[in-house]
Design a protein around this motif. Structure first.
Motif, short mmCIF file in Angstrom:
data_model
loop_
_atom_site.label_atom_id
_atom_site.label_comp_id
_atom_site.label_asym_id
_atom_site.label_seq_id
_atom_site.Cartn_x
_atom_site.Cartn_y
_atom_site.Cartn_z
N ALA A 80 0.81 -1.22 0.00
CA ALA A 80 0.00 0.00 0.00
C ALA A 80 0.84 1.27 0.00
O ALA A 80 0.37 2.33 -0.43
CB ALA A 80 -0.95 0.00 1.21
N ALA A 85 -1.09 6.18 -5.72
CA ALA A 85 -2.12 5.85 -4.72
C ALA A 85 -3.30 5.09 -5.32
O ALA A 85 -3.80 4.14 -4.70
CB ALA A 85 -2.60 7.12 -4.04
N LEU A 132 -2.47 6.12 2.83
CA LEU A 132 -2.69 5.91 1.40
C LEU A 132 -3.68 6.95 0.86
O LEU A 132 -3.46 7.53 -0.20
CB LEU A 132 -3.21 4.49 1.15
CG LEU A 132 -3.69 4.16 -0.26
CD1 LEU A 132 -2.59 4.37 -1.29
CD2 LEU A 132 -4.22 2.73 -0.31
#
Length: 190
Positions: A80, A85, A132
């Motif tokens: 992650a 993103a 994130l």
């Protein structure tokens, strides 16, 4: 176990793993299901199940622990913190769908809270996910006005809803990730 058998890969480990996977699959959708159903799903006899897990509470605790381990494993594999993103978010969703029975078992019943050793301890996964979302906001791909914690809760709700639909036979598992990503991206896209 023979002296040459690896405790992680030997027959006992495989049998234990099969029982835990079966418990997650069966008990995620019916917490009160008889243990005979778990044994049948694991393709072991009830006596074998009870040799590994003497009662329901021991089985539930072990299944919860294994669920958290599996969810942690796929989160690590989803990376992650790496890459754009939007791509990382897609990997996170796919990772959770991959271990759907574990997710539904672990988080679908508040009774599992009794198994948390430190219920007030910070769970690192939401922090990874809020980071994130913040990264996506900085990249301009997520709505900069959306609260990251709220976005994470929406993410969980979408994943969980998709997995429940799979459990009810209303959606094939392979359709969950694209559906969640589509709804989430259109709802938080900049």
């Amino acid at each position: 176990m023979t002296s040459t058998e690896n405790p992680r890969t030997g027959v006992r480990a495989r049998t234990r793993g099969a029982i835990l996977r079966a418990a997650a699959a069966v008990l995620a959708h019916d917490r009160a299901a008889p243990l005979s159903e778990v044994a049948e799903r694991a393709r072991v006899g009830r006596s074998t199940l009870h040799r590994y897990f003497p009662d329901r509470d021991v089985l539930l605790a072990a299944t919860y622990e294994e669920a958290l381990s599996e969810i942690g494993r796929v989160m690590d594999e989803a990376r992650a913190q790496e890459g754009p993103a939007a791509q990382a978010l897609r990997r996170v969703v796919a990772a959770h769908v991959e271990v759907g029975d574990w997710v539904v078992f672990a988080f679908g019943d508040t009774a599992n809270e009794v198994f948390d050793d430190a219920p007030d301890a910070a769970d690192p996964e939401p922090e990874i996910l809020t980071d994130l979302v913040r990264r996506g906001q900085e990249e301009g791909v997520f709505d900069p006005e959306a609260d990251p914690a709220w976005v994470v809760q929406v993410l969980w709700a979408l994943i969980f809803t998709g997995l429940e639909q799979v459990g009810r036979g209303r959606m094939p598992r392979h359709a969950v990730t694209p559906a969640v990503v589509r709804v989430l991206e259109r709802g938080v896209g900049a």
